[in-house]
Design a protein around this motif. Structure first.
Motif, PDB file in Angstrom:
ATOM      1  N   TYR A   1      -6.532   4.459  -2.723  1.00  0.00           N
ATOM      2  CA  TYR A   1      -6.079   3.284  -2.864  1.00  0.00           C
ATOM      3  C   TYR A   1      -4.378   3.349  -2.923  1.00  0.00           C
ATOM      4  O   TYR A   1      -4.197   4.586  -3.635  1.00  0.00           O
ATOM      5  CB  TYR A   1      -6.436   2.847  -4.311  1.00  0.00           C
TER       6      TYR A   1
ATOM      7  N   GLN B   1      -0.818   1.662  -4.663  1.00  0.00           N
ATOM      8  CA  GLN B   1      -0.319   0.950  -4.989  1.00  0.00           C
ATOM      9  C   GLN B   1       1.430   0.069  -4.151  1.00  0.00           C
ATOM     10  O   GLN B   1       2.320   1.246  -4.579  1.00  0.00           O
ATOM     11  CB  GLN B   1      -0.030   1.267  -6.054  1.00  0.00           C
TER      12      GLN B   1
ATOM     13  N   ARG C   1      -2.700  -2.219  -2.274  1.00  0.00           N
ATOM     14  CA  ARG C   1      -2.378  -2.916  -3.687  1.00  0.00           C
ATOM     15  C   ARG C   1      -1.223  -3.185  -4.091  1.00  0.00           C
ATOM     16  O   ARG C   1      -0.593  -2.386  -3.723  1.00  0.00           O
ATOM     17  CB  ARG C   1      -2.823  -2.413  -5.238  1.00  0.00           C
TER      18      ARG C   1
END
Length: 98
Positions: A60, A62, A98
């Motif tokens: 993940y 960001q 993200r």
């Protein structure tokens, strides 16, 4: 810890055994992925990276720029291949921006 042997051992073998016995590989992978992300993606993209999180086989990331996130989303498969190649193993299966 393992018992001492009278035989000589390579330091790399001792460290691998220590990491294995103490189940430290997941933590080391998380640190290594952050370093590899910066190396593979370069300083320009790393500057817009707020957070990197590795959970199981998913990375993940960001990003602070929605435009950059959109651009990178077109090449997630290639980014995963490049990261795994730099890691020298198939650690990441999926990339979530993200």
């Amino acid at each position: 810890m393992a018992k001492r042997l009278n035989e000589h051992q390579h330091l790399s073998d001792v460290l691998k055994e220590f990491v294995s016995e103490n189940r430290l590989q997941k933590g080391l992978d998380k640190v290594e992925v952050r370093d590899i992300w910066e190396q593979v993606m370069g300083p320009a993209i790393f500057k817009y990276t707020d957070q990197i999180k590795l959970e199981r086989d998913t990375l993940y990331v960001q990003l602070s720029s929605s435009v950059l996130r959109e651009e990178l989303s077109y090449g997630t498969d290639k980014i995963v291949r490049n990261l795994n190649e730099a890691l020298q193993r198939d650690l990441i299966k999926k990339l979530v921006l993200r």
